[in-house]
Design a protein around this motif. Structure first.
Motif, mmCIF file in Angstrom:
data_model
loop_
_atom_site.group_PDB
_atom_site.id
_atom_site.type_symbol
_atom_site.label_atom_id
_atom_site.label_comp_id
_atom_site.label_asym_id
_atom_site.label_seq_id
_atom_site.Cartn_x
_atom_site.Cartn_y
_atom_site.Cartn_z
ATOM 1 N N LEU A 1 51.938 -21.297 8.783
ATOM 2 C CA LEU A 1 51.628 -20.728 7.091
ATOM 3 C C LEU A 1 51.134 -20.809 6.753
ATOM 4 O O LEU A 1 50.342 -21.936 6.311
ATOM 5 C CB LEU A 1 53.250 -20.682 6.713
ATOM 6 N N ILE A 2 49.974 -20.059 6.023
ATOM 7 C CA ILE A 2 49.344 -20.430 4.681
ATOM 8 C C ILE A 2 49.225 -20.052 3.329
ATOM 9 O O ILE A 2 49.605 -18.131 3.743
ATOM 10 C CB ILE A 2 47.833 -20.051 5.108
ATOM 11 N N GLU A 3 50.102 -20.750 2.691
ATOM 12 C CA GLU A 3 49.888 -20.167 1.688
ATOM 13 C C GLU A 3 48.867 -19.743 0.390
ATOM 14 O O GLU A 3 47.760 -21.062 0.624
ATOM 15 C CB GLU A 3 51.414 -21.168 0.770
ATOM 16 N N ASN A 4 48.722 -19.754 -0.662
ATOM 17 C CA ASN A 4 47.609 -19.278 -1.365
ATOM 18 C C ASN A 4 45.721 -19.572 -0.178
ATOM 19 O O ASN A 4 45.508 -19.510 -1.212
ATOM 20 C CB ASN A 4 47.868 -21.131 -2.119
ATOM 21 N N ALA A 5 46.702 -18.239 0.451
ATOM 22 C CA ALA A 5 45.435 -18.071 0.946
ATOM 23 C C ALA A 5 44.417 -16.712 0.419
ATOM 24 O O ALA A 5 44.932 -16.142 -0.735
ATOM 25 C CB ALA A 5 45.721 -16.646 2.229
ATOM 26 N N ALA A 6 43.391 -16.898 0.285
ATOM 27 C CA ALA A 6 42.022 -16.070 -0.224
ATOM 28 C C ALA A 6 42.750 -14.587 -0.517
ATOM 29 O O ALA A 6 42.656 -14.535 1.781
ATOM 30 C CB ALA A 6 40.525 -15.665 -0.002
ATOM 31 N N GLN A 7 42.296 -13.683 -0.141
ATOM 32 C CA GLN A 7 42.524 -12.142 -0.067
ATOM 33 C C GLN A 7 40.944 -11.365 -0.172
ATOM 34 O O GLN A 7 41.509 -10.541 -0.240
ATOM 35 C CB GLN A 7 43.223 -11.658 -1.675
ATOM 36 N N GLU A 8 40.514 -11.916 -0.638
ATOM 37 C CA GLU A 8 38.689 -11.826 -1.081
ATOM 38 C C GLU A 8 38.572 -10.780 0.843
ATOM 39 O O GLU A 8 39.259 -10.809 2.016
ATOM 40 C CB GLU A 8 37.504 -12.377 -0.659
ATOM 41 N N PRO A 9 37.962 -9.384 -0.042
ATOM 42 C CA PRO A 9 37.969 -8.503 1.664
ATOM 43 C C PRO A 9 37.618 -8.592 2.821
ATOM 44 O O PRO A 9 37.890 -8.631 3.982
ATOM 45 C CB PRO A 9 36.852 -7.307 1.105
ATOM 46 N N GLU A 10 36.941 -9.970 2.561
ATOM 47 C CA GLU A 10 35.694 -10.307 3.764
ATOM 48 C C GLU A 10 36.714 -11.114 4.783
ATOM 49 O O GLU A 10 36.661 -11.333 5.509
ATOM 50 C CB GLU A 10 34.800 -11.622 3.058
ATOM 51 N N MET A 11 37.725 -11.641 3.562
ATOM 52 C CA MET A 11 38.889 -12.684 4.798
ATOM 53 C C MET A 11 39.818 -11.830 5.484
ATOM 54 O O MET A 11 40.149 -12.215 6.344
ATOM 55 C CB MET A 11 39.661 -13.868 3.545
ATOM 56 N N VAL A 12 40.067 -10.670 4.947
ATOM 57 C CA VAL A 12 40.878 -9.547 5.415
ATOM 58 C C VAL A 12 39.967 -9.194 6.405
ATOM 59 O O VAL A 12 40.742 -8.694 7.520
ATOM 60 C CB VAL A 12 41.181 -8.705 4.477
ATOM 61 N N GLN A 13 38.811 -8.775 6.285
ATOM 62 C CA GLN A 13 38.175 -8.147 7.599
ATOM 63 C C GLN A 13 38.180 -8.756 8.686
ATOM 64 O O GLN A 13 38.407 -8.840 10.014
ATOM 65 C CB GLN A 13 36.667 -8.355 7.152
ATOM 66 N N LEU A 14 37.865 -10.631 8.335
ATOM 67 C CA LEU A 14 38.102 -11.624 9.854
ATOM 68 C C LEU A 14 39.623 -11.710 10.258
ATOM 69 O O LEU A 14 39.497 -11.861 12.133
ATOM 70 C CB LEU A 14 37.690 -12.880 8.722
#
Ligand code: EPU
Length: 423
Positions: A181-194
């Motif tokens: 579980l990763i809490e406070n994960a980055a939500q930037e579009p680049e991370m969504v794509q990854l």
């Protein structure tokens, strides 16, 4: 070193094609380490940083070739698990190979990135996250040495939301045993794509696009193809160029871009008086009669991006009135300010807050860029400054903007690259 010579004050109008997102590509490329085989990464921008990441992968035995925006990566011949200092010092994103290497091969030797042009940029969250997944990590002679039999799922909380740490830990966790579980994960579009790319490779990730990622580790992944999202920062920079050109210019139309990734900037541009129209993959900006002063505070996505702070200060330096621009992501990222002042801007900097009093005009001068987004802001200022502006050390801009001078010329700008010696 190349420089740009800009004769300012030309009206700008026309259409610009936006390229693939540098910061998405820089995460997608190391993800390929996670499985054996051949990948095609479409819409990859031809940038210096992409070349650097490609060279780093090549030192590990990976085959890399970029033809017509398609990056073909062949990991079948991979034979080394080391990211040497020579590569990492050129580009901090090289640290992205840490997670995939430990997850797949149980070992990694990755140089610590060190400082950056605008101050310290720690990687403690990357290291702590991967350590928490069970890797043994020691720091030795400037290198991160990581070992693990097999990583195992755990709970991780990032005290600070970090794009890089989210990407790195996610790439490690996809092959771990059990659930992470990763809490406070980055939500930037680049991370969504990854995340979506990893899922296409066979990973199990829930909560994509939220601050809470749940990753069920799998035993094996397989190669996949992907089309890189468009670069929201390149797009934003061209919108600001259009806004600064003002009423002398006409409409600027961006194609192959994603307005949904640019909400904060679009609102701010409307606040300064620009008119914005958007479609499925295009944005049109009609510049304002006069630029209203509008404050901006950078924040993690979907807030106002730190990568647009320097360009916003350039825009605000010509606004009617005073604006406050605050960077809460990187406190020291203001190397453009003294250079903008050389062009006639009225900016006072106190810690991470710039107070910008709009001036009637900027005047051309020689200025020097010290990092990528600072370079962009100096070019923007040079495009509207009276007379000639020379922007020195433009290799920074080549890290993140493909053919920036050609795209600007096509809009009517008088900007030329003068070749200098390679550094
Ligand atoms: N941070 C820590 N510890 C860490 C990692 C980050 O304290 O281990 C802090 C940083 O000091 C910063 C904050 O967390 O205050 C956010 O940094 P983040 O880790 O999100 O930045 P990054 O992953 O190193 C990426 C982009 C940057 C962009 C930032 C913020 C890439 C390759 N780089 O960097 O892009 O500014 O996110 O959005 O994705 C650029 O393109 O010009 C650029 C610098």
């Amino acid at each position: 070193m190349d420089k740009f010579v800009i004769n300012g004050g030309k009206p700008l109008s026309g259409t610009v094609m936006i390229g693939g997102a540098k910061n998405a590509s820089l995460a997608l490329m190391p993800a390929t380490i996670l499985a054996n085989g051949i990948y095609h990464l479409h819409n990859t921008p031809d940038l210096r940083d992409i070349l650097t990441m490609g060279r780093l992968l090549e030192t590990m035995g990976v085959g890399v070739s970029l033809v017509d925006q398609t990056l073909t990566i062949d990991t079948k011949t991979m034979n080394s698990y080391e990211a040497p200092y020579e590569h990492v010092k050129q580009m901090r994103a090289s640290i992205y190979v840490l997670g995939p290497l430990v997850a797949r091969f149980g070992q990694a030797k990755v140089s610590l990135p060190g400082g950056c042009a605008w101050g310290p940029r720690p990687v403690n969250l990357h290291i702590e996250g991967i350590r928490k997944l069970g890797a043994e990590i020691e720091l030795d002679a400037g290198y991160i040495i990581a070992k693990a039999k097999r990583l195992s799922g755990t709970r991780i909380l990032f005290d600070v939301s970090s794009v890089g740490a989210t990407g790195n830990v996610m790439m490690a966790a996809v092959l771990a045993k059990g659930t992470t579980l990763i809490e406070n994960a980055a939500q930037e579009p680049e991370m969504v794509q990854l995340s979506e790319f990893l899922v296409k490779m066979g990973a199990k990730i829930h909560g994509i696009g939220t601050g809470r990622l749940e990753i069920e580790g799998v035993d094996e992944l397989h190669p996949a193809d992907v089309t890189t999202i468009s670069d929201r920062i390149e797009a934003g920079t061209f919108l600001i160029a259009g806004a600064m050109a003002g009423k002398k210019g006409g409409m600027i139309r961006l194609e192959k871009c994603n307005q949904h990734h640019m909400g904060a900037l679009i609102v701010k541009l409307e606040d300064i008086g620009a008119k914005i129209r958007t479609g499925a993959d295009w944005i049109e900006l009609t510049p304002p009669e006069k630029i209203y002063a509008v404050n901006a505070t950078t924040a993690i996505y979907p807030g106002f991006p730190t990568d647009m702070q320097a360009q916003w200060i350039a825009l605000m330096s010509l606004a009617q009135g005073t604006s406050i621009v605050k960077d809460t992501v990187y406190f020291d990222r203001f190397t453009h300010v003294p250079e903008l002042i050389r062009l006639g801007a009225n900016i006072t900097l106190k810690e991470n807050v710039a107070t910008v009093i709009g001036v009637k005009k900027l005047t051309g001068a020689k200025v020097m860029s010290t990092d990528l987004r600072a370079s962009a802001s100096l070019i923007l200022a040079g495009l509207v400054a009276e007379g000639t502006t020379e922007v020195l050390r433009v290799y920074h801009i080549d890290r993140g903007y493909e053919s920036v001078e050609k795209k600007l010329q096509a809009l009517g700008a008088d900007i030329l690259r003068e070749k200098g010696e390679e550094f």
